[in-house]
Design a protein around this motif. Sequence first.
Motif, PDB file in Angstrom:
ATOM      1  N   VAL A 128       2.772  -0.845   4.536  1.00 23.15           N
ATOM      2  CA  VAL A 128       2.231   0.463   4.144  1.00 23.15           C
ATOM      3  C   VAL A 128       3.423   1.386   3.956  1.00 23.15           C
ATOM      4  O   VAL A 128       4.106   1.744   4.921  1.00 23.15           O
ATOM      5  CB  VAL A 128       1.270   1.020   5.206  1.00 23.15           C
ATOM      6  CG1 VAL A 128       0.789   2.415   4.802  1.00 23.15           C
ATOM      7  CG2 VAL A 128       0.084   0.072   5.395  1.00 23.15           C
ATOM      8  N   VAL A 169      -5.242  -1.918   8.872  1.00 24.87           N
ATOM      9  CA  VAL A 169      -4.524  -2.635   7.818  1.00 24.87           C
ATOM     10  C   VAL A 169      -3.928  -3.911   8.406  1.00 24.87           C
ATOM     11  O   VAL A 169      -3.307  -3.870   9.473  1.00 24.87           O
ATOM     12  CB  VAL A 169      -3.400  -1.756   7.224  1.00 24.87           C
ATOM     13  CG1 VAL A 169      -2.595  -2.545   6.188  1.00 24.87           C
ATOM     14  CG2 VAL A 169      -3.979  -0.497   6.595  1.00 24.87           C
ATOM     15  N   VAL A 225       0.869  -1.176   0.000  1.00 19.75           N
ATOM     16  CA  VAL A 225       0.000   0.000   0.000  1.00 19.75           C
ATOM     17  C   VAL A 225       0.905   1.225   0.000  1.00 19.75           C
ATOM     18  O   VAL A 225       1.807   1.333   0.839  1.00 19.75           O
ATOM     19  CB  VAL A 225      -0.928   0.026   1.230  1.00 19.75           C
ATOM     20  CG1 VAL A 225      -1.732   1.321   1.266  1.00 19.75           C
ATOM     21  CG2 VAL A 225      -1.854  -1.184   1.234  1.00 19.75           C
TER      22      VAL A 225
END
Length: 354
Positions: free
Chosen positions: A186, A180, A155
Motif C-alpha cells: 500500500v 489488506v 494499492v
Amino acid sequence: MKEQIQQLSAYQPGLSPRALKEQFGLDIELHKLASNENLYGPSPKAKEAIKEHVDEVLYYPETGAPTLRKKIAEDLNIDEKRILFGAGLDEVILMISRAVLTPGDKIVTSQATFGQYYHNAIVESAEVVQVPLKENGQFDLEGILQEIDENTALVWICNPNNPTGTYVTHEELEAFLEQVPGNVPVLVDEAYFEFVTAKDFPDTLKLQEKFPNAFLLRTFSKAYGLAGLRVGYIIATEEAIHNYNIIRPPFNVGRLSEYAAVAAYEDQDYLKEIQKRNAEEREKFFAIPESKHFFDSQTNFIFVKTKRPKELYEALLKVGCITREFPIGVRITIGFPEQNAKMIEVLKNFDFEA
C-alpha cells in the motif's frame, strides 16, 4: 513501440504567462498558482548550499544520495537501507511500477488523484481500477478494499489527495491496512505532508511497525520549495528498497539537488514558518461563506467545486492568477496574501448556483 503507449499522452504543462496574455488579451502581471509550488521558495540555507557547491557540477553525484539518506534515517530513527531517492516522486512512482508490475497485474487507486499512478501502470501493461471518490472528496477506502484481489500488485493512496486536498485519518488508514493482504504493498503518497495541521492525520511511520506493507512516499518539491531540483523518496521494507534500487538510474538525484535538500531539511525553523504562513492563508479561504463549495484541504491548495470551471478559471486569470482547471472545478494554489485576497474576492462574487 508498446501498443499501450497509444492510449496515453505526454504530460502537457499549462500555458506560459506569455501565451495566456496573448490568448486572453491581458495586460497585467500573471502569477503561476497552478502547480502547488511553495511560492516562498526554499530555505536561504538551501540556496547557499547550491552556491557553495556549484563548481562541483562537472562530477557525477554520489549514487543514492547517501548524505541525505543518512540525515533522514537518523532523524526518523530508521535503517538507511529502507530509504530510496528519486528525481522527484514522479521517478519513484516509475521505479516502483517498473520493478513490480507485469501484464495481468492490477493496481487499485482512486479516480481524481495523482495521474502518474495510472500512467506508469498502463506503460507496464497492468490493469488500473480507479474507485470513485466519496462525495466529500476523500478516498473511498471501503470501495478500494472491495477491488483488491489475487491479481492486485499495488494499492495507491494519495494522502492528502491531489487535487482535492482531502485526507484519510490515522484510524481510517489503520483499519484499512488491517484488511489488506500483507503481500500487497500500500503506497501512501504524502507529498503534502508538511502542510497538514489536522491532529488525526496518520503517523504512517508508526503504522509501518505493524504493517510492513505500508510504504511511505514524501518529497522536497512542495513545502521545502525544491520542485525544480527533483528530490523525492520512499520508505519501505529493506527487501522492497533493494529491488526498487535495481531499477534506479545510478545518478538520478543530482549533486546540487542533494546538497540543497540536506540544507533545506536541516532548516526546520524555516519550514515551520512556511507551514505557519500557509495555514494562515488557507484559513482566509475557508472563512468566506463560499467555502461551502470547497473540499476541505490539508494542503497548500484549495479545490473549488463548480459546474462552470472554465468561467471560474478565466475570472481568476483576469485578476492575474493562473490556476488549474478540472472537469468538476478549479484547483487554486495558495499564494502570497495579496494574490489570495484577489482570488478570494473573485470567489465571493462568483455565481456558484448558475
